[in-house]
Enzyme design. Structure first.
Site, PDB file in Angstrom:
ATOM      1  CG  HIS A   1      -2.322  -1.218   1.332  1.00 37.24           C
ATOM      2  ND1 HIS A   1      -3.762  -0.231   0.811  1.00 37.24           N
ATOM      3  CD2 HIS A   1      -2.132  -2.187   0.179  1.00 37.24           C
ATOM      4  CE1 HIS A   1      -3.610  -1.717   0.856  1.00 37.24           C
ATOM      5  NE2 HIS A   1      -3.381  -2.329   0.412  1.00 37.24           N
ATOM      6  CG  ASP A   2       4.838   3.654   1.814  1.00 35.25           C
ATOM      7  OD1 ASP A   2       4.242   4.843   1.351  1.00 35.25           O
ATOM      8  OD2 ASP A   2       5.973   3.310   1.623  1.00 35.25           O
TER       9      ASP A   2
ATOM     10  CB  SER B   1       3.615   8.844   1.563  1.00 38.45           C
ATOM     11  OG  SER B   1       3.239   7.840   0.887  1.00 38.45           O
TER      12      SER B   1
ATOM     13  CG  HIS C   1      -4.237 -11.973  -1.239  1.00 36.02           C
ATOM     14  ND1 HIS C   1      -5.089 -11.684  -1.475  1.00 36.02           N
ATOM     15  CD2 HIS C   1      -3.353 -10.622  -0.076  1.00 36.02           C
ATOM     16  CE1 HIS C   1      -4.707 -10.202  -2.075  1.00 36.02           C
ATOM     17  NE2 HIS C   1      -4.227 -10.006  -1.283  1.00 36.02           N
TER      18      HIS C   1
ATOM     19  CB  THR D   1      -2.470 -22.982   5.615  1.00 34.22           C
ATOM     20  OG1 THR D   1      -1.812 -22.195   3.554  1.00 34.22           O
ATOM     21  CG2 THR D   1      -3.045 -23.907   5.787  1.00 34.22           C
TER      22      THR D   1
ATOM     23  CG  ASP E   1       0.339 -23.179   2.546  1.00 35.39           C
ATOM     24  OD1 ASP E   1      -0.310 -21.616   2.450  1.00 35.39           O
ATOM     25  OD2 ASP E   1      -0.592 -23.824   3.537  1.00 35.39           O
TER      26      ASP E   1
HETATM   27  C1  HEM Z   1      -3.515  -7.018  -6.811  1.00 32.91           C
HETATM   28  C2  HEM Z   1      -4.759  -6.558  -5.891  1.00 32.91           C
HETATM   29  C3  HEM Z   1      -4.792  -6.941  -4.248  1.00 32.91           C
HETATM   30  C4  HEM Z   1      -6.685  -6.024  -3.834  1.00 32.91           C
HETATM   31  C5  HEM Z   1      -7.428  -5.971  -4.452  1.00 32.91           C
HETATM   32  C6  HEM Z   1      -5.932  -6.678  -2.120  1.00 32.91           C
HETATM   33  C7  HEM Z   1      -7.409  -6.782  -1.394  1.00 32.91           C
HETATM   34  C8  HEM Z   1      -6.924  -6.723   0.353  1.00 32.91           C
HETATM   35  C9  HEM Z   1      -7.779  -6.517   0.903  1.00 32.91           C
HETATM   36  C10 HEM Z   1      -9.090  -6.155   0.854  1.00 32.91           C
HETATM   37  C11 HEM Z   1      -7.668  -7.209   1.720  1.00 32.91           C
HETATM   38  C12 HEM Z   1      -7.916  -7.125   2.922  1.00 32.91           C
HETATM   39  C13 HEM Z   1      -8.051  -5.861   4.249  1.00 32.91           C
HETATM   40  C14 HEM Z   1      -8.607  -5.900   5.523  1.00 32.91           C
HETATM   41  O1  HEM Z   1     -10.060  -6.249   5.297  1.00 32.91           O
HETATM   42  O2  HEM Z   1      -8.301  -5.910   6.388  1.00 32.91           O
HETATM   43  C15 HEM Z   1      -5.991  -7.405   1.567  1.00 32.91           C
HETATM   44  C16 HEM Z   1      -5.154  -8.309   2.637  1.00 32.91           C
HETATM   45  C17 HEM Z   1      -3.791  -8.508   2.097  1.00 32.91           C
HETATM   46  N1  HEM Z   1      -3.279  -8.352   1.456  1.00 32.91           N
HETATM   47 FE1  HEM Z   1      -3.822  -7.660  -0.705  1.00 32.91          FE
HETATM   48  N2  HEM Z   1      -4.892  -7.252  -2.186  1.00 32.91           N
HETATM   49  C18 HEM Z   1      -4.170  -6.385  -3.207  1.00 32.91           C
HETATM   50  C19 HEM Z   1      -2.506  -7.331  -3.637  1.00 32.91           C
HETATM   51  C20 HEM Z   1      -1.670  -7.886  -2.408  1.00 32.91           C
HETATM   52  C21 HEM Z   1      -0.425  -7.342  -2.984  1.00 32.91           C
HETATM   53  C22 HEM Z   1      -0.011  -7.774  -4.371  1.00 32.91           C
HETATM   54  C23 HEM Z   1      -0.152  -7.837  -1.983  1.00 32.91           C
HETATM   55  C24 HEM Z   1       1.419  -7.922  -1.431  1.00 32.91           C
HETATM   56  C25 HEM Z   1       2.764  -7.588  -0.482  1.00 32.91           C
HETATM   57  C26 HEM Z   1      -0.907  -7.772  -0.345  1.00 32.91           C
HETATM   58  C27 HEM Z   1      -0.632  -8.651   0.675  1.00 32.91           C
HETATM   59  C28 HEM Z   1      -2.124  -8.430   1.567  1.00 32.91           C
HETATM   60  C29 HEM Z   1      -2.120  -9.049   3.019  1.00 32.91           C
HETATM   61  C30 HEM Z   1      -0.266  -9.587   3.159  1.00 32.91           C
HETATM   62  C31 HEM Z   1      -2.858  -8.934   3.000  1.00 32.91           C
HETATM   63  C32 HEM Z   1      -3.449  -9.367   4.677  1.00 32.91           C
HETATM   64  C33 HEM Z   1      -3.251  -8.702   5.890  1.00 32.91           C
HETATM   65  C34 HEM Z   1      -3.516  -9.330   7.300  1.00 32.91           C
HETATM   66  O3  HEM Z   1      -3.983 -10.584   7.136  1.00 32.91           O
HETATM   67  O4  HEM Z   1      -3.617  -8.117   8.339  1.00 32.91           O
HETATM   68  N3  HEM Z   1      -2.189  -8.089  -1.251  1.00 32.91           N
HETATM   69  N4  HEM Z   1      -5.516  -7.078   0.320  1.00 32.91           N
HETATM   70 CA   LIG Z   2      -1.253 -19.887   3.411  1.00 34.42          CA
END
Ligand code: HEM
Ligand SMILES: [Ca+2]
Ligand SMILES: [Mn+2]
Length: 344
Positions: free
Chosen positions: A52-53, A75, A180, A200, A205
């Site tokens: 997000h940054d 930022s 994810h 998981t 994995d």
């Molecule tokens: C490309 C489109 C993407 C969309 C639409 C998307 C959307 C989302 C959404 C809606 C959540 C849940 C946030 C919440 O409600 O707490 C999430 C969680 C997460 N996203 Fe993505 N994401 C995308 C790409 C990525 C990418 C590229 C990464 C790489 C770092 C990433 C890493 C994560 C992680 C690690 C979580 C989990 C956060 C937690 O468990 O607290 N996402 N994402």
């Molecule tokens: Ca997993």
């Protein structure tokens, strides 16, 4: 070739560049006091924050003469009053607040800390590859503009073109979404915080890629949130964007290729995460301190790719026209539900 190493002032560590020495105590501090030695909420949120940054950066906007954001410039932390209020950043205020004291007490830019914490956090997750970390990003001087971070209700076209703007091809978007596998949602359905995207969320994995390809059945909570679609297992959250990218002809075969290939992460995730961490940054001024990033524990032997209990090949919604979906054993026992990610 021999690399000359310098002894760090702590008397314990050595480094290829003396500037990296300062990172060892920060690393040890955040493993203990931010991540609590776990691949759970804070490690997951720190990984999310790197994206997000960094992704709030638009060469296309710059070409139009607008400010397109600074990329991996901290930022989201430095202008948190503005950026954490952007809809796509919902929930990032919590990890930003937790990271701020570590930034304040150390001589490190917010821009570096966000990427460093993401890499160290990921290393808490068994099976994860080691990410690169380069030191020396300058801090942001202004907030990123709104509208650059993808939303789960965006179309595949919109997500792919947004990420192409920062240099990622269609298949590389799939590589990025490997994140994810260690993830959960707090704000998609606020009645069920910490609802995981696979069964998981504590290990890196391939289950995320298998489970997103199963027929959806129910919502884990109240359901019907914007960007949420039915998931195959009770307690599991499925984002509409993951559902669609798993089934789009541009990305489905790449998605499926991960289902039975744990090794693929080692090359693909560090590649795209390394590039993500450099968006908007002049790499020539940075120092490679990757040696400070820990090696994650291996996956447990029991972690073989599988269908969750109660699911079989019959439940697969295969979407790759070129290659049949691989076969997997079904976990024994009655169908179970997925528990929320612990929050400590
Ligand atoms: C490309 C489109 C993407 C969309 C639409 C998307 C959307 C989302 C959404 C809606 C959540 C849940 C946030 C919440 O409600 O707490 C999430 C969680 C997460 N996203 Fe993505 N994401 C995308 C790409 C990525 C990418 C590229 C990464 C790489 C770092 C990433 C890493 C994560 C992680 C690690 C979580 C989990 C956060 C937690 O468990 O607290 N996402 N994402
Ligand atoms: Ca997993
Ligand atoms: Mn969370």
């Amino acid at each position: 070739a021999l690399t000359r190493r310098v002894a760090c002032p702590d008397g314990i560590n050595t480094a290829t560049n003396a500037a990296c020495c300062a990172l060892f105590p920060i690393r040890d501090d955040i493993i203990e006091n931010l991540f609590h030695n776990q691949c759970a909420e804070e490690a997951h949120e720190s990984l999310r924050l790197t994206f997000h940054d960094a992704v709030a950066f638009s060469p296309a906007a710059q070409a139009r003469g607008e400010f397109g954001g600074g990329g991996a410039d901290g930022s989201i932390v430095l202008f948190s009053d503005i950026e954490t209020n952007f809809h796509a950043n919902d929930g990032t205020d919590e990890i930003v607040a937790l990271q701020k004291p570590f930034i304040a007490k150390n001589n490190i830019s917010a821009a570096d800390f966000v990427q460093f914490a993401g890499a160290v956090g990921l290393a808490q997750c068994p099976g994860a590859p080691q990410l690169e970390f380069l030191l020396g990003r300058p801090d942001a001087t202004q907030a990123a503009p709104d509208g650059l971070v993808p939303e789960p209700f965006d179309s595949v076209d919109s997500i792919l073109s947004r990420l192409l703007d920062v240099g990622f091809q269609d298949f590389e978007v799939v590589w990025l979404l490997s994140a994810h596998t260690v993830a959960a949602a707090d704000r998609v359905d606020t009645t069920i915080p910490r609802t995981p995207f696979d069964s998981t969320p504590e290990i890196f994995d391939t289950q995320f890629f298998i489970e997103t390809q199963l027929v959806g059945q129910t919502f884990p909570g109240v359901g019907g949130a914007q960007g949420e679609v039915v998931s195959p297992i009770p307690g599991e959250m499925r984002l509409q964007s993951d559902f669609l990218i798993a089934r789009d002809s541009r990305t489905a075969c790449e998605w499926q290729s991960f289902t039975n290939d744990q090794e693929k992460f080692a090359e693909t995730f560090p590649d795209v995460m390394g590039r993500l961490a450099l968006l908007g940054v002049d790499q020539s001024t940075l120092i490679d301190c990757s040696e400070v990033i820990p090696i994650a524990p291996p996956l447990p032997d029991s972690a073989i790719p599988h269908f969750p209990a109660g699911k079989t090949a019959e439940d697969v919604e295969a979407a790759c026209a070129e290659t049949p979906f691989p076969s997997f054993p079904t976990d024994p026992g009655p169908a179970t539900s997925v528990a929320p990610v612990p929050n400590e």
